[in-house]
Design a protein around this motif. Structure first.
Motif, short mmCIF file in Angstrom:
data_model
loop_
_atom_site.label_atom_id
_atom_site.label_comp_id
_atom_site.label_asym_id
_atom_site.label_seq_id
_atom_site.Cartn_x
_atom_site.Cartn_y
_atom_site.Cartn_z
N GLY A 116 6.52 37.01 19.75
CA GLY A 116 7.84 37.00 20.38
C GLY A 116 8.32 35.64 20.82
N VAL A 117 7.45 34.62 20.74
CA VAL A 117 7.83 33.27 21.14
C VAL A 117 8.49 32.58 19.95
CG1 VAL A 117 6.98 31.05 21.98
CG2 VAL A 117 5.91 33.17 22.76
N LYS A 118 9.69 32.02 20.15
CA LYS A 118 10.44 31.40 19.06
C LYS A 118 10.89 29.99 19.45
CE LYS A 118 12.04 35.87 17.38
NZ LYS A 118 13.19 36.73 17.00
N PRO A 119 9.93 29.08 19.61
CA PRO A 119 10.27 27.72 20.06
C PRO A 119 10.97 26.88 19.02
CG PRO A 119 7.95 27.85 19.50
CD PRO A 119 8.47 29.24 19.39
N TRP A 120 10.95 27.27 17.74
CA TRP A 120 11.55 26.45 16.69
C TRP A 120 13.02 26.77 16.47
CZ3 TRP A 120 7.59 26.30 12.05
CH2 TRP A 120 6.38 25.80 12.51
N GLN A 121 13.50 27.88 16.94
CA GLN A 121 14.82 28.37 16.55
C GLN A 121 15.83 28.27 17.70
OE1 GLN A 121 14.51 32.13 14.27
NE2 GLN A 121 12.30 31.89 14.48
N GLY A 122 17.12 28.30 17.31
CA GLY A 122 18.19 28.39 18.28
C GLY A 122 18.68 27.07 18.83
N GLU A 123 18.23 25.93 18.29
CA GLU A 123 18.67 24.63 18.79
C GLU A 123 19.57 23.95 17.76
OE1 GLU A 123 15.75 22.02 20.46
OE2 GLU A 123 14.37 23.68 20.90
N GLU A 124 20.51 23.13 18.23
CA GLU A 124 21.35 22.34 17.35
C GLU A 124 20.62 21.06 16.94
OE1 GLU A 124 24.30 23.18 16.13
OE2 GLU A 124 24.23 25.12 17.16
N LEU A 125 21.13 20.43 15.90
CA LEU A 125 20.54 19.16 15.47
C LEU A 125 20.98 18.04 16.40
CD1 LEU A 125 21.04 19.28 11.59
CD2 LEU A 125 18.97 19.81 12.88
N VAL A 126 20.07 17.18 16.79
CA VAL A 126 20.43 16.00 17.56
C VAL A 126 20.90 14.92 16.60
CG1 VAL A 126 18.80 16.58 19.39
CG2 VAL A 126 18.06 15.10 17.50
N GLU A 127 21.46 13.84 17.12
CA GLU A 127 22.05 12.80 16.28
C GLU A 127 21.02 12.18 15.33
OE1 GLU A 127 25.39 11.11 14.89
OE2 GLU A 127 25.26 12.54 16.56
N ALA A 128 19.80 11.94 15.83
CA ALA A 128 18.76 11.34 14.98
C ALA A 128 18.41 12.26 13.82
CB ALA A 128 17.51 11.04 15.81
N SER B 186 3.35 27.88 22.69
CA SER B 186 4.70 27.49 22.33
C SER B 186 4.74 26.47 21.19
CB SER B 186 5.41 26.90 23.55
OG SER B 186 4.73 25.74 24.01
N ARG B 187 3.60 26.13 20.66
CA ARG B 187 3.57 25.12 19.60
C ARG B 187 4.01 25.70 18.25
NH1 ARG B 187 -1.48 21.75 17.04
NH2 ARG B 187 -0.37 19.83 16.61
N TYR B 188 3.62 26.93 17.99
CA TYR B 188 3.92 27.56 16.70
C TYR B 188 4.90 28.71 16.86
CZ TYR B 188 -0.31 24.99 15.55
OH TYR B 188 -1.24 24.00 15.39
N ASP B 189 5.77 28.83 15.88
CA ASP B 189 6.73 29.93 15.84
C ASP B 189 6.30 30.84 14.69
OD1 ASP B 189 8.94 31.59 15.38
OD2 ASP B 189 10.30 30.10 16.24
N ILE B 190 5.57 31.92 15.04
CA ILE B 190 5.00 32.81 14.03
C ILE B 190 6.09 33.42 13.15
CG2 ILE B 190 3.55 34.82 13.63
CD1 ILE B 190 2.14 32.41 14.91
N ASN B 191 7.19 33.82 13.78
CA ASN B 191 8.29 34.43 13.04
C ASN B 191 8.88 33.46 12.02
OD1 ASN B 191 11.49 34.94 12.94
ND2 ASN B 191 10.42 36.89 13.19
N ALA B 192 9.08 32.20 12.45
CA ALA B 192 9.65 31.19 11.54
C ALA B 192 8.67 30.87 10.41
CB ALA B 192 9.99 29.93 12.32
#
Length: 630
Positions: A111-123, A69-75
């Motif tokens: 098929g693992v996409k841990p980098w995508q689909g999240e919103e930006l946090v305040e920081a 889950s560390r790397y997102d090959i697709n990204a």
């Protein structure tokens, strides 16, 4: 580990000192020397560095469960192929090598996409705001890294990358939140790339700018200023004239700059009129480059429109008229004996000959010379004691125009800041090398004098460059480069071959030229050792017996990716070897099917048992020139 060596003990104590809890982090950031030692020691034990470190009793941060889950090959692939992303920056984030991150970006998508689909946090939003305030494409603090990447084809499309240092986790948004995009748009990020923002700031602080009477920012872009090369390169990148580009950055041109009165221009152009009233300025004349730069700076798209503006006619000279002069010049200055001629590939005449060959649908310079009744020979074929024509004297007569031309070309090649990458096998490299020799300088010294800095990075490491640089003898450099150019011309001829007979003949010719390139010696043998290298087999003609090995056999074209099979019968897929190493590459433990890049930037063959054979002499190969299918 089978046997503990003194080096193993030293590495163990150094690791213990750097990581007292036994959990390994980013070694290369803590101690690069130790990182190199680990690689060397691991190879000595026939292991990968990570397995070697585990054998010493250490663990890695996060454990094995985080690997998937560390790397997102697709990204990674998307950033590499579609965005202006330097994967080396991401490699630094994760504490891995550039080769490793490039390899991951080419791996099969899991098929693992841990980098995508999240919103930006305040920081992260605050980091983006600071990045924009700093007029930059990146921002970093103690907690995270923020980077903005532009799409290489689609204007106004970005990717926003964030890396959390403490959590060792990345995030990448390919759809920018509306409020962030509007902020980018207001600050003209849609128009400006990272180089534009840096250059805009540098120009604002330079002595070329001043505030006009109405508050406008005026600029006088003088060629003597170190920023001039950057401006020209950036303008070409945007397909604009220099003035148009500076206007885009918000500057107005001070038209008192470099002013030449119309009457003076007209008078100078009259001096180049022929009897039919047509203006022709020879390319070697200083006026050609001065007036061309003036025309470009004034926004003229061509010499034709520039001449027409001042009421003059312009025509291109017919090539046939020039050819007569070239044939006479070859006969007078370049004839060695009989019908044999020698033209150095560094000589500007060679470039002209290449152009004539293309215009006449001939494959190469050799064919062109044959059509004119000449036989082309090479540096090593010259009779003993023969002194070739000193073409450098011609350059001395037109040194300044040539330098201006080279500076202009280099300005268009700037990678970042004032750094330029020059392929050691390119025509430009040849000419710059000659000019440097002519001035009694090294190539890098010449570039520095012109305000450039040479970089050896072109995405992935370019091993040929280091091998070319290792040649100290100027004549040997010329010999190698001449052979490489000849090989590329034969390759082009081979690619255009229509019949099987033509392909066989040209393939055999390519094989002969490859052997000449390496002086009929094996690329794998270590000739620097006093004892132990495989004895040379000398033939009757004085050359050594060698063979040409296809790295990926032509018979395996179904196993290579996409249309790469077209490159199999190519100089990029062959290597010159002795008979022993040829059999070894084919049969030792199943054969050596792959080429990898080594930690010191070289290349080596790898077999299924992870055994490696280094390529010791290399002027033409790169890693993964032809890729097999996954």
């Amino acid at each position: 580990m089978e046997q503990i060596t003194g080096m193993d003990k030293r590495i163990f104590h150094q690791l213990k000192k750097s990581f007292p809890d036994g959990v390994i982090g980013k070694i290369e950031e803590v101690d690069r020397s130790l990182y190199a030692q680990i690689g060397k020691a691991a190879r000595g034990h026939g292991k990968k560095p990570k397995a070697y470190i585990k054998d010493l009793g250490f663990q890695f941060k996060g454990g094995a469960s985080r690997k998937s889950s560390r790397y997102d090959i697709n990204a990674l692939r998307k950033l590499r192929e579609e965005y202006s992303c330097k994967l080396s920056d991401l490699a630094d984030d994760f504490g891995i090598s550039r080769q490793a991150i490039h390899k991951k970006s080419r791996a099969q998508d899991n098929g693992v996409k841990p980098w995508q689909g999240e919103e930006l946090v305040e920081a992260e939003k605050n980091g983006v705001l600071r990045m924009i305030q700093n007029r930059s494409y990146s921002y970093s603090d103690d907690e995270r890294v923020i980077r903005l990447y532009r799409h290489v084809d689609k204007v106004g499309q970005f990717a926003l990358y964030s890396y959390n240092k403490k959590r060792d986790k990345a995030k990448c948004l390919f759809v920018i939140p509306k409020d962030i995009f509007e902020l980018l748009e207001r600050n003209k990020y849609v128009l400006y790339d990272e180089r534009d923002l840096v250059l805009q700031q540098e120009l604002s602080e330079s002595d070329m700018t001043k505030i006009g009477e109405d508050g406008e920012v005026l600029i006088q872009p003088t060629q003597s200023n170190p920023l001039y090369n950057k401006m020209m390169a950036a303008a070409r990148n945007h397909e604009k004239t220099l003035h148009q580009y500076l206007n885009m950055l918000g500057f107005e041109i001070d038209h008192r700059y470099n002013y030449i009165p119309d009457a003076e221009i007209i008078e100078e152009l009259k001096g180049f009129q022929d009897k039919d009233g047509v203006v022709h300025i020879p390319a070697h004349d200083p006026a050609y480059h001065r007036l061309r730069n003036f025309a470009q700076n004034r926004g003229f798209r061509s010499f034709q429109s520039f001449y027409a503006h001042y009421g003059f006619k312009y025509e291109r000279r017919r090539i046939d008229n020039r050819m007569e002069d070239v044939i006479e010049r070859l006969s007078t200055f370049y004839r060695v004996e009989g019908d044999k001629v020698y033209v150095s590939t560094y000589d500007p005449l060679y470039r002209n000959l290449s152009g004539y060959a293309r215009n006449r649908d001939l494959s190469n310079v050799t064919e062109l010379l044959e059509s004119w009744g000449f036989v082309r020979i090479y540096l090593e074929d010259l009779p003993k004691g023969y002194e070739p024509y000193d073409w450098q004297r011609d350059l001395e007569k037109s040194e300044i125009p040539y330098e201006e031309k080279f500076r202009e070309i280099l300005a268009s090649m700037v990678v970042e800041g004032n750094a330029v990458y020059i392929d050691s096998q390119s025509t430009l490299y040849h000419r710059l090398f000659v000019l440097a020799v002519q001035k009694g300088m090294k190539l890098n010294e010449l570039l520095k004098e012109w305000g450039f800095e040479r970089t050896y990075e072109r995405g992935e490491a370019d091993v040929r460059e280091r091998n070319m640089e290792a040649i100290e003898n100027d004549d040997e450099k010329i010999r190698v480069n001449e052979r490489l150019i000849e090989i590329k011309e034969i390759q082009g001829d081979l690619d255009r071959s229509e019949t099987t007979v033509q392909k066989i003949e040209r393939s055999q010719s390519l094989s002969r030229e490859m052997k000449k390139l390496y002086s009929h010696k094996c690329q794998l043998c270590d000739y620097d050792r006093e004892h132990g290298f495989i004895p040379l087999i000398e033939k009757r003609d004085g050359t050594y017996y060698t063979e040409v090995h296809h790295i990926i056999p032509v018979s395996e074209q179904d196993e290579v990716a996409d249309d790469a099979y077209k490159s199999l019968d190519s100089y990029e897929n062959v290597i010159v070897v002795c008979a022993h190493h040829h059999r070894m590459l084919h049969y030792h433990k199943g054969g050596y099917a792959d080429i990898e890049e080594t930690e010191d930037g070289g290349l080596c063959f790898v077999n299924g048992s992870e055994e490696r054979v280094p390529i010791r002499t290399n002027y033409h190969l790169e890693a993964n020139t032809v890729e097999r299918k996954n």
